[in-house]
Design a protein around this motif. Structure first.
Motif, mmCIF file in Angstrom:
data_model
loop_
_atom_site.group_PDB
_atom_site.id
_atom_site.type_symbol
_atom_site.label_atom_id
_atom_site.label_comp_id
_atom_site.label_asym_id
_atom_site.label_seq_id
_atom_site.Cartn_x
_atom_site.Cartn_y
_atom_site.Cartn_z
ATOM 1 N N LEU A 1 -16.304 18.461 -2.578
ATOM 2 C CA LEU A 1 -15.490 17.253 -2.560
ATOM 3 C C LEU A 1 -14.844 17.081 -3.925
ATOM 4 C CD1 LEU A 1 -17.835 14.783 -0.654
ATOM 5 C CD2 LEU A 1 -16.256 16.481 0.259
ATOM 6 N N ASN A 2 -13.674 16.414 -3.946
ATOM 7 C CA ASN A 2 -13.016 16.207 -5.235
ATOM 8 C C ASN A 2 -13.915 15.381 -6.137
ATOM 9 O OD1 ASN A 2 -12.416 14.089 -3.287
ATOM 10 N ND2 ASN A 2 -11.229 13.132 -4.908
ATOM 11 N N HIS A 3 -13.911 15.713 -7.423
ATOM 12 C CA HIS A 3 -14.774 15.045 -8.379
ATOM 13 C C HIS A 3 -14.312 13.616 -8.631
ATOM 14 C CE1 HIS A 3 -16.787 18.793 -10.354
ATOM 15 N NE2 HIS A 3 -16.903 18.760 -9.046
ATOM 16 N N GLY A 4 -15.263 12.714 -8.843
ATOM 17 C CA GLY A 4 -14.934 11.347 -9.221
ATOM 18 C C GLY A 4 -14.538 11.278 -10.688
ATOM 19 N N PHE A 5 -14.137 10.118 -11.121
ATOM 20 C CA PHE A 5 -13.700 9.938 -12.495
ATOM 21 C C PHE A 5 -14.607 8.914 -13.167
ATOM 22 C CE2 PHE A 5 -10.056 11.430 -10.131
ATOM 23 C CZ PHE A 5 -9.492 12.378 -10.973
ATOM 24 N N VAL A 6 -15.369 9.360 -14.148
ATOM 25 C CA VAL A 6 -16.262 8.465 -14.863
ATOM 26 C C VAL A 6 -15.457 7.389 -15.577
ATOM 27 C CG1 VAL A 6 -17.969 8.314 -16.710
ATOM 28 C CG2 VAL A 6 -17.996 10.252 -15.149
ATOM 29 N N ASN A 7 -15.936 6.156 -15.474
ATOM 30 C CA ASN A 7 -15.325 4.970 -16.074
ATOM 31 C C ASN A 7 -14.071 4.492 -15.349
ATOM 32 O OD1 ASN A 7 -17.192 4.181 -17.950
ATOM 33 N ND2 ASN A 7 -16.116 5.013 -19.705
ATOM 34 N N ARG A 8 -13.710 5.111 -14.238
ATOM 35 C CA ARG A 8 -12.593 4.580 -13.447
ATOM 36 C C ARG A 8 -12.999 3.238 -12.851
ATOM 37 N NH1 ARG A 8 -9.203 8.123 -9.336
ATOM 38 N NH2 ARG A 8 -7.882 8.237 -11.177
ATOM 39 N N VAL A 9 -12.103 2.274 -12.913
ATOM 40 C CA VAL A 9 -12.335 0.945 -12.342
ATOM 41 C C VAL A 9 -11.750 0.906 -10.944
ATOM 42 C CG1 VAL A 9 -11.881 -1.524 -12.620
ATOM 43 C CG2 VAL A 9 -12.299 -0.097 -14.631
ATOM 44 N N ILE A 10 -12.499 0.339 -9.985
ATOM 45 C CA ILE A 10 -12.041 0.276 -8.599
ATOM 46 C C ILE A 10 -12.185 -1.143 -8.064
ATOM 47 C CG2 ILE A 10 -12.546 2.706 -8.171
ATOM 48 C CD1 ILE A 10 -15.077 1.877 -6.769
ATOM 49 N N ASN A 11 -11.502 -1.422 -6.985
ATOM 50 C CA ASN A 11 -11.449 -2.765 -6.428
ATOM 51 C C ASN A 11 -12.790 -3.160 -5.811
ATOM 52 O OD1 ASN A 11 -10.896 -4.750 -4.090
ATOM 53 N ND2 ASN A 11 -8.984 -4.807 -5.253
ATOM 54 N N VAL A 12 -13.303 -4.307 -6.200
ATOM 55 C CA VAL A 12 -14.619 -4.753 -5.731
ATOM 56 C C VAL A 12 -14.599 -5.122 -4.252
ATOM 57 C CG1 VAL A 12 -14.330 -7.203 -6.318
ATOM 58 C CG2 VAL A 12 -16.619 -6.178 -6.356
ATOM 59 N N PHE A 13 -13.482 -5.654 -3.759
ATOM 60 C CA PHE A 13 -13.408 -6.091 -2.367
ATOM 61 C C PHE A 13 -13.173 -4.924 -1.410
ATOM 62 C CE2 PHE A 13 -11.853 -9.648 -4.982
ATOM 63 C CZ PHE A 13 -12.788 -10.608 -4.648
ATOM 64 N N GLY A 14 -12.420 -3.928 -1.846
ATOM 65 C CA GLY A 14 -12.068 -2.823 -0.961
ATOM 66 C C GLY A 14 -13.077 -1.699 -0.931
ATOM 67 N N SER A 15 -13.852 -1.530 -1.983
ATOM 68 C CA SER A 15 -14.747 -0.380 -2.094
ATOM 69 C C SER A 15 -16.053 -0.600 -1.353
ATOM 70 C CB SER A 15 -15.030 -0.079 -3.564
ATOM 71 O OG SER A 15 -15.674 -1.191 -4.178
ATOM 72 N N ALA A 16 -16.698 0.495 -0.990
ATOM 73 C CA ALA A 16 -18.003 0.417 -0.332
ATOM 74 C C ALA A 16 -19.044 -0.191 -1.265
ATOM 75 C CB ALA A 16 -18.440 1.806 0.115
ATOM 76 N N THR A 17 -19.035 0.234 -2.522
ATOM 77 C CA THR A 17 -20.023 -0.289 -3.472
ATOM 78 C C THR A 17 -19.791 -1.764 -3.748
ATOM 79 O OG1 THR A 17 -18.625 0.526 -5.281
ATOM 80 C CG2 THR A 17 -20.494 1.909 -4.603
ATOM 81 N N GLY A 18 -18.516 -2.162 -3.822
ATOM 82 C CA GLY A 18 -18.218 -3.573 -4.057
ATOM 83 C C GLY A 18 -18.713 -4.440 -2.924
ATOM 84 N N SER A 19 -18.475 -4.016 -1.691
ATOM 85 C CA SER A 19 -18.932 -4.823 -0.557
ATOM 86 C C SER A 19 -20.454 -4.860 -0.489
ATOM 87 C CB SER A 19 -18.344 -4.295 0.753
ATOM 88 O OG SER A 19 -18.812 -2.999 1.053
ATOM 89 N N ALA A 20 -21.113 -3.773 -0.896
ATOM 90 C CA ALA A 20 -22.580 -3.763 -0.917
ATOM 91 C C ALA A 20 -23.119 -4.780 -1.916
ATOM 92 C CB ALA A 20 -23.094 -2.365 -1.244
ATOM 93 N N CYS A 21 -22.500 -4.829 -3.103
ATOM 94 C CA CYS A 21 -22.929 -5.794 -4.118
ATOM 95 C C CYS A 21 -22.616 -7.224 -3.697
ATOM 96 C CB CYS A 21 -22.251 -5.501 -5.457
ATOM 97 S SG CYS A 21 -22.909 -4.059 -6.320
ATOM 98 N N LEU A 22 -21.404 -7.455 -3.204
ATOM 99 C CA LEU A 22 -21.003 -8.809 -2.813
ATOM 100 C C LEU A 22 -21.846 -9.329 -1.656
ATOM 101 C CD1 LEU A 22 -17.122 -8.473 -3.077
ATOM 102 C CD2 LEU A 22 -18.643 -9.620 -4.689
ATOM 103 N N ALA A 23 -22.234 -8.447 -0.737
ATOM 104 C CA ALA A 23 -23.051 -8.870 0.397
ATOM 105 C C ALA A 23 -24.440 -9.316 -0.044
ATOM 106 C CB ALA A 23 -23.164 -7.743 1.412
#
Length: 270
Positions: free
Chosen positions: A127-149
């Motif tokens: 799989l394509n590598h992720g980018f360390v320290n990249r900022v992503i949208n809290v509402f749209g991302s899987a991790t953001g929804s996990a935290c917000l829930a």
């Protein structure tokens, strides 16, 4: 009276100042910026990593400072979260060794998520590598929804308020409102895992073609971040993938939370 000095300490401070000023650095970068021999740098970095002052990311092998410096540096995390990374990565690596699929670790940074590291280099799936320290949208991302829930609806509303007029980082980006999003979080709580919004394709220019499920990790009883399992969307549906691997992902999150709290098995130093 002779001047007091400690050559090793002085060199260690040179390394920390370089990481603060230049951001993430490879060994070659540090050699170029400090003029120190690579053998000396390896010894210094070994000590600094053992003391959790510096970390080396698995994803890109770059060295980063865990000490908080003024704005303009590589946005190093608080030592508490750096310790979380140290404890998480061996456990995440074990997860990938068992299930094959890679896992990312993100932390909540204000009203955004920040990618801290990933086991993608360890996965047999290219799989394509992720980018360390990249900022992503809290509402749209899987991790953001996990935290917000894992938060109250009132706290989620505060995150919405902080980003209400932001077309990049707020719900405005997805043409939805708070009440609709809160209903979605009810589903996340019911299923036990977060997923991407269907119209969120990540922060890359092109669709990365990936899907993810995420569960939160807790620091002092607060959902400070989340871990994922990632796979190509074409491979399996989210429900099918979760049926296979959600149990492993949840147990991994529990191990990380316990390890940070000092309740898990001791982790190797360095």
């Amino acid at each position: 009276m002779p001047e007091l000095s400690n050559r090793s300490l002085d060199r260690g401070i040179d390394v920390l100042e370089t990481l603060a000023q230049k951001g993430a650095c490879s060994l070659a970068d540090l050699h170029r910026h400090t003029g120190l021999a690579k053998s000396t740098l390896r010894r210094l970095l070994g000590t600094l990593m053992e003391r959790h002052i510096v970390r080396q990311s698995l994803t890109d092998k770059m060295f980063r400072s865990n000490v908080i410096f003024p704005p303009g540096s590589d946005a190093p995390q608080a030592l508490e979260l750096a310790m979380l990374i140290d404890r998480a990565m061996p456990i995440l690596s074990d997860l990938t060794a068992r299930v094959g699929w890679p896992s990312d670790i993100h932390i909540l940074s204000g009203s955004r998520m920040r990618i801290i590291d990933s086991t993608r280099p360890l996965s047999p799936y290219r799989l394509n590598h992720g980018f360390v320290n990249r900022v992503i949208n809290v509402f749209g991302s899987a991790t953001g929804s996990a935290c917000l829930a894992a938060m109250s609806d009132e706290t989620v509303a505060e995150h919405h308020k902080n980003t209400a007029n932001d077309a990049t980082w707020g719900l405005k980006r997805f043409e939805t409102d708070l009440q609709t999003y809160l209903k979605r979080l009810q589903e996340v709580r019911k299923t036990g895992y977060g997923t991407r919004l269907s119209n969120y394709l990540g922060e890359t220019v092109l669709d990365d073609g990936l899907a993810a499920i995420a569960v939160p990790i807790f620091v002092n009883d607060w959902p400070s971040g989340a871990i994922t399992l990632i796979w190509p969307r074409a491979y399996k549906s989210t429900a099918e993938f979760a049926a296979l691997h959600l149990g492993d992902l949840k147990r991994t999150a529990e191990r990380i939370t316990e390890a940070f709290a000092g309740k898990g098995e001791p982790l190797p130093k360095g």
